[in-house]
Design a protein around this motif. Structure first.
Motif, PDB file in Angstrom:
ATOM      1  N   THR A   1       0.838  -1.200   0.000  1.00  0.00           N
ATOM      2  CA  THR A   1       0.000   0.000   0.000  1.00  0.00           C
ATOM      3  C   THR A   1       0.874   1.252   0.000  1.00  0.00           C
ATOM      4  O   THR A   1       2.064   1.194   0.335  1.00  0.00           O
ATOM      5  CB  THR A   1      -0.902   0.010   1.246  1.00  0.00           C
TER       6      THR A   1
ATOM      7  N   SER B   1       0.866   3.550   2.158  1.00  0.00           N
ATOM      8  CA  SER B   1       1.337   3.765   3.531  1.00  0.00           C
ATOM      9  C   SER B   1       2.603   2.959   3.794  1.00  0.00           C
ATOM     10  O   SER B   1       3.568   3.472   4.377  1.00  0.00           O
ATOM     11  CB  SER B   1       0.259   3.373   4.537  1.00  0.00           C
TER      12      SER B   1
ATOM     13  N   GLU C   1      -0.460  -0.047  10.012  1.00  0.00           N
ATOM     14  CA  GLU C   1      -1.518   0.277   9.038  1.00  0.00           C
ATOM     15  C   GLU C   1      -2.826  -0.420   9.403  1.00  0.00           C
ATOM     16  O   GLU C   1      -3.889   0.188   9.359  1.00  0.00           O
ATOM     17  CB  GLU C   1      -1.098  -0.109   7.624  1.00  0.00           C
TER      18      GLU C   1
ATOM     19  N   TYR D   1      -4.372   1.483  12.229  1.00  0.00           N
ATOM     20  CA  TYR D   1      -4.990   2.729  11.756  1.00  0.00           C
ATOM     21  C   TYR D   1      -6.320   2.454  11.066  1.00  0.00           C
ATOM     22  O   TYR D   1      -7.296   3.189  11.242  1.00  0.00           O
ATOM     23  CB  TYR D   1      -4.059   3.455  10.790  1.00  0.00           C
ATOM     24  N   ARG D   2      -6.368   1.396  10.264  1.00  0.00           N
ATOM     25  CA  ARG D   2      -7.611   1.049   9.566  1.00  0.00           C
ATOM     26  C   ARG D   2      -8.704   0.670  10.571  1.00  0.00           C
ATOM     27  O   ARG D   2      -9.848   1.087  10.437  1.00  0.00           O
ATOM     28  CB  ARG D   2      -7.362  -0.094   8.576  1.00  0.00           C
TER      29      ARG D   2
ATOM     30  N   HIS E   1     -11.465   2.559   3.640  1.00  0.00           N
ATOM     31  CA  HIS E   1     -10.484   1.548   3.235  1.00  0.00           C
ATOM     32  C   HIS E   1     -10.053   1.731   1.787  1.00  0.00           C
ATOM     33  O   HIS E   1      -8.866   1.572   1.465  1.00  0.00           O
ATOM     34  CB  HIS E   1     -11.029   0.146   3.473  1.00  0.00           C
TER      35      HIS E   1
ATOM     36  N   PHE F   1      -7.465   4.649   1.475  1.00  0.00           N
ATOM     37  CA  PHE F   1      -6.106   4.341   1.923  1.00  0.00           C
ATOM     38  C   PHE F   1      -5.448   3.198   1.146  1.00  0.00           C
ATOM     39  O   PHE F   1      -4.311   2.846   1.436  1.00  0.00           O
ATOM     40  CB  PHE F   1      -6.067   4.115   3.439  1.00  0.00           C
TER      41      PHE F   1
ATOM     42  N   HIS G   1      -3.816   6.163  -1.062  1.00  0.00           N
ATOM     43  CA  HIS G   1      -3.104   7.239  -0.375  1.00  0.00           C
ATOM     44  C   HIS G   1      -2.511   6.714   0.936  1.00  0.00           C
ATOM     45  O   HIS G   1      -2.975   5.724   1.479  1.00  0.00           O
ATOM     46  CB  HIS G   1      -4.038   8.412  -0.077  1.00  0.00           C
ATOM     47  N   SER G   2      -1.542   7.442   1.443  1.00  0.00           N
ATOM     48  CA  SER G   2      -0.813   7.027   2.636  1.00  0.00           C
ATOM     49  C   SER G   2      -1.370   7.663   3.909  1.00  0.00           C
ATOM     50  O   SER G   2      -1.768   8.836   3.914  1.00  0.00           O
ATOM     51  CB  SER G   2       0.656   7.418   2.480  1.00  0.00           C
ATOM     52  N   PHE G   3      -1.336   6.888   4.967  1.00  0.00           N
ATOM     53  CA  PHE G   3      -1.664   7.429   6.292  1.00  0.00           C
ATOM     54  C   PHE G   3      -0.651   8.495   6.708  1.00  0.00           C
ATOM     55  O   PHE G   3      -0.942   9.306   7.585  1.00  0.00           O
ATOM     56  CB  PHE G   3      -1.692   6.307   7.341  1.00  0.00           C
TER      57      PHE G   3
ATOM     58  N   ARG H   1      -5.998  10.074   9.560  1.00  0.00           N
ATOM     59  CA  ARG H   1      -7.067   9.070   9.553  1.00  0.00           C
ATOM     60  C   ARG H   1      -8.356   9.570  10.187  1.00  0.00           C
ATOM     61  O   ARG H   1      -9.443   9.172   9.767  1.00  0.00           O
ATOM     62  CB  ARG H   1      -6.601   7.775  10.213  1.00  0.00           C
TER      63      ARG H   1
END
Length: 153
Positions: A15, A17, A27, A30-31, A60, A63, A66-68, A73
């Motif tokens: 990903t 991230s 990750e 964070y999700r 979901h 991300f 794109h990155s965290f 978030r």
């Protein structure tokens, strides 16, 4: 179903991230935090289960592109819920979403919303819309599962 959103195991491990140095377990955390925030906000705002599920799908999907490291978030989760409310015809005012976020998040977490939280959330919503390419066709499995389960009665 849009093939662009079919992610295999390899893609799930590569990903944006992770490319930015966020390890896999962070990750995943964070999700989970984003999805739990959406669930809690839906409960507090008395929205539908479909609105919650759509918000989580948007979160979901976003991300995966794109990155965290580049997008907060909490702000994105609020933006996903805001958009999901519109898509599922259960809209809430932006100020109500922000007020709920302020109630649910710690003071430190809420600082990500910057000086003008509503404007920050609306900016994220614009980026979300571009990312999902205005594709609002979210098919949830619940109807099919319930229909199938009723056959066993």
């Amino acid at each position: 179903i849009n093939a662009e959103y079919g992610f295999d195991k390899k893609k799930l491990r590569q990903t944006p991230s992770q490319s930015d140095g966020v390890d896999y377990l962070t990750e995943i955390r964070y999700r989970k935090e984003g999805a739990k925030f959406i669930q809690a906000a839906v409960k507090e705002l008395r929205l539908t289960h479909d609105t919650m599920a759509t918000g989580c799908v948007f979160f979901h999907r976003f991300f995966m592109f794109h990155s965290f490291e580049k997008f907060n978030r909490w702000v994105m989760a609020a933006s996903c819920l805001f958009l999901a409310g519109k898509v599922e015809e259960t809209p809430k005012l932006s100020k109500d979403i922000v007020r709920t976020a302020k109630n649910l998040l710690s003071k430190e977490q809420f600082t990500a919303f910057a000086l003008n939280p509503v404007d920050e959330m609306l900016l994220y919503e614009k980026i979300l819309l571009q990312t999902v390419k205005f594709d609002f066709n979210i098919i949830h499995p619940y109807k099919f599962i319930l229909k199938y389960a009723k056959q066993f009665r």
